[in-house]
Design a protein around this motif. Structure first.
Motif, short mmCIF file in Angstrom:
data_model
loop_
_atom_site.label_atom_id
_atom_site.label_comp_id
_atom_site.label_asym_id
_atom_site.label_seq_id
_atom_site.Cartn_x
_atom_site.Cartn_y
_atom_site.Cartn_z
N ARG A 151 18.12 9.07 -2.32
CA ARG A 151 17.27 9.41 -1.17
C ARG A 151 16.84 10.86 -1.18
N ASN A 152 17.73 11.78 -1.55
CA ASN A 152 17.35 13.18 -1.60
C ASN A 152 16.29 13.42 -2.67
N PHE A 153 16.40 12.72 -3.77
CA PHE A 153 15.43 12.85 -4.85
C PHE A 153 14.06 12.34 -4.41
N THR A 154 14.02 11.19 -3.77
CA THR A 154 12.72 10.64 -3.35
C THR A 154 12.09 11.50 -2.26
N ALA A 155 12.91 12.09 -1.39
CA ALA A 155 12.36 12.97 -0.36
C ALA A 155 11.77 14.23 -0.99
N ALA A 156 12.46 14.78 -1.98
CA ALA A 156 11.94 15.98 -2.65
C ALA A 156 10.63 15.69 -3.37
N THR A 174 1.34 18.66 -8.82
CA THR A 174 0.79 19.89 -9.39
C THR A 174 0.77 20.99 -8.34
N ALA A 175 0.83 22.23 -8.81
CA ALA A 175 0.76 23.38 -7.91
C ALA A 175 -0.60 23.48 -7.24
N GLN A 176 -1.62 22.93 -7.89
CA GLN A 176 -2.97 23.00 -7.34
C GLN A 176 -3.24 21.91 -6.30
N GLY A 177 -2.35 20.92 -6.20
CA GLY A 177 -2.56 19.84 -5.25
C GLY A 177 -2.35 20.31 -3.82
N PRO A 178 -2.75 19.51 -2.85
CA PRO A 178 -2.67 19.92 -1.44
C PRO A 178 -1.25 20.09 -0.92
N TYR A 179 -0.26 19.53 -1.62
CA TYR A 179 1.12 19.60 -1.15
C TYR A 179 2.00 20.45 -2.06
N GLY A 180 1.42 21.09 -3.06
CA GLY A 180 2.20 21.92 -3.96
C GLY A 180 2.94 21.10 -5.00
N PHE A 181 3.83 21.77 -5.72
CA PHE A 181 4.55 21.14 -6.84
C PHE A 181 6.05 21.12 -6.58
N ALA A 182 6.67 20.03 -6.97
CA ALA A 182 8.13 19.92 -7.02
C ALA A 182 8.49 19.23 -8.32
N ALA A 186 8.36 13.78 -2.26
CA ALA A 186 7.35 13.58 -1.22
C ALA A 186 6.52 12.32 -1.48
N GLU A 187 7.23 11.21 -1.66
CA GLU A 187 6.53 9.94 -1.89
C GLU A 187 6.24 9.27 -0.56
N CYS A 188 5.32 8.30 -0.59
CA CYS A 188 5.07 7.55 0.65
C CYS A 188 5.11 6.05 0.42
N SER A 228 0.85 -1.19 0.00
CA SER A 228 0.00 0.00 0.00
C SER A 228 0.89 1.24 0.00
N GLY A 229 0.60 2.18 -0.90
CA GLY A 229 1.40 3.41 -0.91
C GLY A 229 1.11 4.27 -2.12
N ASP A 230 0.96 5.56 -1.88
CA ASP A 230 0.85 6.51 -2.98
C ASP A 230 2.25 6.84 -3.50
#
Length: 461
Positions: free
Chosen positions: A217-222, A182-190, A224-226, A174-176
């Protein structure tokens, strides 16, 4: 028996009509793919589902397995309290997996079960799977802050536990994906968000688990994956096997990536021993770097390896340069494993007779007594990366304007409490962030009248 199949699924609660109230129609392809997953599982008729959830109560250095005879939960937190689910737990498989983790020196088991109520990362998959598979038992596993490689290794132990108990099992990760599409999403855009989703969905479609294991790791953190750690546990469960992989759907209309994929194991294939390949490459890389390490790093490595392998803190070796024997200074020794922090202990001011002794002391403490981590094991020693920061004398400053997070470390003090943050740390780009982290580490109220000091370091890596 064995692992019959494995599936990657997302977990947005709005997929449940009682929660989505019509919004679920915006991700109809995900719903259709979920229903296909449930149908495929029903055809396989497994005894147990091993469900990997990023939202189960987690620890930084431990994989927690929900224990007991059953577990339940509801969507009350999402406005649908009447939607409740319950599943019997597979106690025998949980016990066997716990035993294997202990035997293989992997921190995982049933300790520390703070909250047994099922989280939405578990409930959403069960909502689709359970109606077609009502007698399916559950093993719920929380992710951890341990490196990606340890998640893959847990998957390998899941496969062993499955075989040892004779269970027929499906694994559900399970994981998004990225939360910053997108900039319109709840977490913004990167910009890393869409790139991450493109790389992951391509790897899922091809069954290329090694590509996921190598992600920075820095890429995956940027991004914002889960879900990456869930997917890598799944990958480990299929280690050394050919897989028939299929990407069933991908959508991201709300700024979050939702992927559904299926994997069916085939014949044994030693060429797909991806963790072994990764460890071999990393060991070779580090062996070549050690040929050029300076006396500061060599001393830190010598101290920790002696402690872990022999159980004793060594004396200062002979023939060290004067810079290590005739100088006193505060020192921080940091350890990293696969690019992630594995320990860090230091002294603001010297507490020993020489810089060399300071390094000996703090290297041992970093690997054995950092309260955030379990002690370093012999298995980890060849894969550790060391850094030694020699601190210059601290000087008082009047405010943030006198700080530069790339050049200066910071010390905050208030009523006997103090917190320190080293300079030039990944992700810390402003003096405000630097001070906020130091205050948090020290447990100092940001609204209090705390004192500030800055210092420079000489960093050995």
């Amino acid at each position: 028996m064995s692992i019959l199949a494995a599936f990657v699924v997302p977990h947005p609660p709005l997929l449940v009509p009682e929660v989505g109230r019509g919004e679920e129609k915006e991700i109809h392809a995900t719903t259709a793919a979920y229903e296909e997953v449930a149908r495929q599982i029903a055809v396989l008729h497994p005894e147990t589902v091993v469900l990997l959830s990023p939202h189960a109560p987690a620890y930084g250095d431990y994989f927690q397995f929900t224990n007991g005879s059953a577990a339940s939960g509801s969507f009350e937190a999402f406005g649908a309290p009447k939607v409740k689910l319950e599943a019997a737990l597979d106690e025998e498989l949980i016990q066997k997996l716990s035993e294997l983790c202990q035997a293989q020196d992997l921190p995982g088991g049933t300790l520390g079960g703070r909250q047994k109520a099922l989280d939405h990362g578990t409930l959403v998959p069960l909502y689709f799977i359970q109606p077609k598979n009502p007698h399916l038992r559950l093993v719920r596993i929380a992710l951890s802050g341990l490196p990606l490689e340890e998640h893959y290794r847990l998957g390998m132990l899941i496969a062993k536990a499955t075989k040892a108990t004779g269970r027929s099992v499906v694994v559900v990760a399970s994981g998004d994906l990225s939360h910053k599409l997108t900039a319109q999403g709840p977490y913004g855009f990167a910009e890393e968000g869409p790139i991450f989703d493109r790389q992951v969905t391509q790897a899922l479609a091809q069954g290329d688990f090694y590509a996921l294991l190598k992600l920075d790791r820095n890429f995956t953190a940027a991004a914002a994956e889960c879900g990456l750690r869930s997917i890598l546990i799944l990958a480990g469960a299929l280690d050394r096997q050919n897989v028939e992989a299929k990407l069933l759907s991908y959508e991201g209309p709300f700024g979050v990536g939702y992927a559904v994929a299926s994997f069916y194991p085939g014949e044994a294939n030693p060429q797909r021993a991806f963790l072994q390949q990764k460890l071999s490459e990393e060991t070779q890389r580090l062996d070549s770097l050690r040929m050029a390490e300076d006396p500061f790093i060599a001393l830190a490595r010598y101290a920790l390896e002696t402690k872990v392998r022999k159980g004793e803190t060594p004396a200062l070796p002979p023939l060290l340069p004067p810079s290590l024997t005739q100088v006193r200074a505060g020192v921080f020794v940091s350890l990293k494993l696969f690019g992630e922090l594995r320990g860090c202990i230091g002294t603001i001011s010297p507490v020993t007779a020489s810089l060399g002794e300071e390094i000996l002391r703090n290297a041992v403490l970093s690997g054995t007594e950092d309260p955030r981590f379990s002690p370093v094991t012999p298995r980890e020693l060849p894969l550790l990366v060391y850094s030694v920061d020699v601190l210059g004398p601290p000087e008082p400053i009047s405010g943030l304007a006198e700080l530069d997070p790339l050049r200066y470390g910071v010390i905050v003090r208030h009523r006997g409490r103090s917190g320190l943050l080293l300079p030039d740390l990944p992700g810390v780009t402003t003096a405000k962030e630097q001070v906020a982290i130091a205050l948090r580490k020290a447990g100092i109220d940001p609204q209090s009248s705390y004192g500030l000091e800055r210092f420079e370091v000489v960093r050995h890596t």
